[in-house]
Design a protein around this motif. Structure first.
Motif, mmCIF file in Angstrom:
data_model
loop_
_atom_site.group_PDB
_atom_site.id
_atom_site.type_symbol
_atom_site.label_atom_id
_atom_site.label_comp_id
_atom_site.label_asym_id
_atom_site.label_seq_id
_atom_site.Cartn_x
_atom_site.Cartn_y
_atom_site.Cartn_z
ATOM 1 N N ARG A 167 4.941 -0.727 -5.623
ATOM 2 C CA ARG A 167 3.645 -0.525 -6.276
ATOM 3 C C ARG A 167 3.369 0.941 -6.585
ATOM 4 N NH1 ARG A 167 -1.087 -1.404 -1.661
ATOM 5 N NH2 ARG A 167 -0.533 0.380 -0.357
ATOM 6 N N GLN A 168 4.241 1.850 -6.155
ATOM 7 C CA GLN A 168 4.083 3.274 -6.443
ATOM 8 C C GLN A 168 4.904 3.720 -7.654
ATOM 9 O OE1 GLN A 168 3.098 4.567 -1.796
ATOM 10 N NE2 GLN A 168 4.927 5.386 -2.776
ATOM 11 N N LEU B 104 -3.001 0.299 -4.293
ATOM 12 C CA LEU B 104 -3.126 1.446 -3.400
ATOM 13 C C LEU B 104 -4.583 1.827 -3.241
ATOM 14 C CD1 LEU B 104 -0.046 1.871 -4.425
ATOM 15 C CD2 LEU B 104 -0.418 4.222 -3.688
ATOM 16 N N GLU B 105 -4.907 2.364 -2.080
ATOM 17 C CA GLU B 105 -6.242 2.880 -1.815
ATOM 18 C C GLU B 105 -6.139 4.385 -1.640
ATOM 19 O OE1 GLU B 105 -7.676 0.845 1.590
ATOM 20 O OE2 GLU B 105 -7.594 -1.147 0.662
ATOM 21 N N GLY C 202 -5.618 6.643 -9.376
ATOM 22 C CA GLY C 202 -4.787 5.602 -8.792
ATOM 23 C C GLY C 202 -4.991 4.255 -9.469
ATOM 24 N N GLY D 81 5.612 4.962 1.911
ATOM 25 C CA GLY D 81 4.845 3.967 1.182
ATOM 26 C C GLY D 81 5.585 3.260 0.079
ATOM 27 N N GLN E 229 6.377 -1.049 2.252
ATOM 28 C CA GLN E 229 5.334 -2.024 1.960
ATOM 29 C C GLN E 229 5.639 -3.363 2.637
ATOM 30 O OE1 GLN E 229 5.118 -1.968 -2.389
ATOM 31 N NE2 GLN E 229 5.173 0.275 -2.333
ATOM 32 N N ILE F 86 -0.179 -4.232 3.998
ATOM 33 C CA ILE F 86 0.196 -4.458 2.595
ATOM 34 C C ILE F 86 0.886 -5.797 2.408
ATOM 35 C CG2 ILE F 86 1.512 -3.516 0.651
ATOM 36 C CD1 ILE F 86 1.322 -0.782 2.089
ATOM 37 N N THR G 153 2.412 8.837 3.130
ATOM 38 C CA THR G 153 2.382 7.854 2.066
ATOM 39 C C THR G 153 1.510 8.419 0.959
ATOM 40 O OG1 THR G 153 0.381 6.734 2.831
ATOM 41 C CG2 THR G 153 2.472 5.995 3.791
ATOM 42 N N TYR G 154 1.459 7.726 -0.176
ATOM 43 C CA TYR G 154 0.533 8.146 -1.220
ATOM 44 C C TYR G 154 -0.905 8.075 -0.721
ATOM 45 C CZ TYR G 154 3.944 8.298 -5.037
ATOM 46 O OH TYR G 154 4.990 8.632 -5.871
ATOM 47 N N GLU G 155 -1.181 7.125 0.187
ATOM 48 C CA GLU G 155 -2.534 6.957 0.695
ATOM 49 C C GLU G 155 -2.874 7.992 1.756
ATOM 50 O OE1 GLU G 155 -3.286 2.214 0.058
ATOM 51 O OE2 GLU G 155 -2.173 2.829 1.835
#
Length: 432
Positions: free
Chosen positions: A119-120, A142-143, A154, A198, A203, A209, A284-286
């Motif tokens: 999802r990234q 993503l949050e 995002g 992430g 995931q 997730i 992670t991206y989050e």
């Protein structure tokens, strides 16, 4: 005056597969963004040049930047990717072979980091259509943390992914296996399977997730099953001498909905699956810990050892869970010879991962960390400051990408035969 830190860092290490690393310093993976989409995102002359430069630095091992196993889904447009026909395409195999040869020109063993962003995946990357959805274990977006700019970016850029079908999961296993076979055919010594930061395999490991109720979700064992299946498939398709490494998240596992006990159980099961090396990283991206900047060198005092390594406390526990046959590599935050050696001697890890410092000093082990003429006090990484990057703290996710791009710029300077520029300015114009 030097301590015995050089002796610690220069000692060789034999991995379970039999591969011998000449010392404990590893060039860790970084975003490079140098592949060309119109050339099928194959390795090119820039990759050859920068890896040849790193090969001359006397590292114990090099680990490449992200290689995406599915050309439809890339993390960034310039990621190297693996075509389904790569093994049967002379140009692809010759480019990969040239890359492996350049990276190992001075005898440094090199392994390839294999990844799927899930999802990234950036919508402007890869061969999929702009309007097609990303894929993930479950259809959860993503949050992003931080400002409204981050959250809006995002939602607009990445959107909500679609849950993978079982057939798509089967294809994913085949894609990782093909990429490993290509790496071996090209002459690389192994692969690192990316299950951190992430990305897609992370995931699947995350109960936050992964909301599946089939064989790939619903319990700790089911969430781990995909990664174990990939490990088994890669081993069967290569050889017992081919190095298989895994990259895992560390003490930020709580952001993925995991408890420490489950993560350590994952380490134990991955070790039983027959891997040779586990890299402990984080972010992670989050919650982008892996991109946090630490400007300037750490003072070379013994008191800095504990705070230099971002994830040393968790790595020490992973060291126990993995057992004596699996090497533990720790990446993130190291800035001095004493800090690196101290983390090894206290039993937290076996190998030190160096990423961003190698952008400014590509031959860091040879020129400084393993050089006997350089004192412990001077054996620290080069200081850097991103001039004009003050705005990053107000838009942290966008700022993180900008800081990553700054380091990508340093890698491209090395590839062009130029010296890294530690004073490179990055303002808002630096994003263009």
């Amino acid at each position: 005056m030097n301590s015995n830190a050089i002796d610690t860092l220069s000692s060789p290490l034999k991995l379970r597969c039999g591969l011998v690393l000449p010392n404990r310093l590893v060039k860790a993976p970084m975003a490079e963004n140098m592949a060309i989409p119109s050339e099928d995102n194959l390795p090119n002359d820039k990759h050859l040049a920068v890896y040849r430069a790193w090969s001359e630095g006397e590292y114990g091992m090099l680990i490449t930047g992200n290689v995406e196993v599915d050309p439809r889904y890339l993390g960034i447009p310039g990621d190297i990717s693996v075509l389904p026909s790569a093994l049967d395409t002379p140009l692809a195999l010759s480019r990969w072979t040239a890359w492996a040869t350049a990276a190992q020109a001075s005898g440094t063993p090199t392994i390839v980091q294999l990844n799927h962003p899930g999802r990234q995946s950036h919508p402007f990357s890869g061969t999929r259509s702009f309007f097609s959805k990303n894929i993930a274990p479950s259809a959860l977006p993503l949050e992003f943390p931080g400002s409204c700019v981050d959250r809006l970016a995002g939602k607009i850029i990445l959107g909500t992914p679609k849950a993978m079908t079982v057939a798509e999961i089967d294809t994913l296993v085949d894609q990782f296996t093909l990429a490993a076979k290509l790496s071996k055919a090209a002459g690389f010594k192994g692969v690192q399977i990316h299950a951190a930061h992430g990305y897609l395999l992370t995931q699947f490991l995350s109960p936050k997730i992964n909301r599946r109720a089939d064989a790939f979700g619903g319990s700790a064992a089911a969430r781990l099953s995909l990664l174990l299946r990939i490990i088994a498939s890669v081993r069967a398709a290569t050889s017992k001498e081919f190095c298989i490494a895994i990259k895992l998240n560390s003490a930020d596992f709580a952001t993925m909905g995991l408890e420490e006990e489950e993560v350590l159980h994952q380490v134990e099961e991955i070790s039983k699956a027959g891997v040779d090396l586990i890299e402990i990283s984080g972010g992670t991206y989050e919650k982008p810990l892996m991109g946090a900047s630490r400007e300037g060198p750490a003072p070379p005092r013994q008191s800095t050892v504990a705070r230099e390594a971002y994830f040393a406390a968790f790595a020490a526990k992973a060291r126990v869970a993995a057992g004596k046959d699996v090497a533990i590599m720790l990446s993130g935050g190291f800035r001095s010879r004493l800090g690196m050696a101290g983390t090894i001697t206290d039993g937290s890890c076996d190998l030190i991962g160096l990423a961003r410092p190698t952008c400014l000093e590509p031959q860091l082990p040879k020129s400084k960390l393993l050089a006997k003429e350089v004192t412990d006090e001077d054996a620290v990484v080069k200081s850097f400051k991103i001039v004009g990057g003050w705005w990053m703290k107000w838009v942290p996710v966008v700022g993180l990408r900008a800081e990553t791009a700054w380091h990508e710029g340093q890698i491209k300077r090395i590839a062009a035969g130029k010296e890294p520029d530690g004073d490179l300015a990055l303002g808002l114009g630096g994003l263009m």
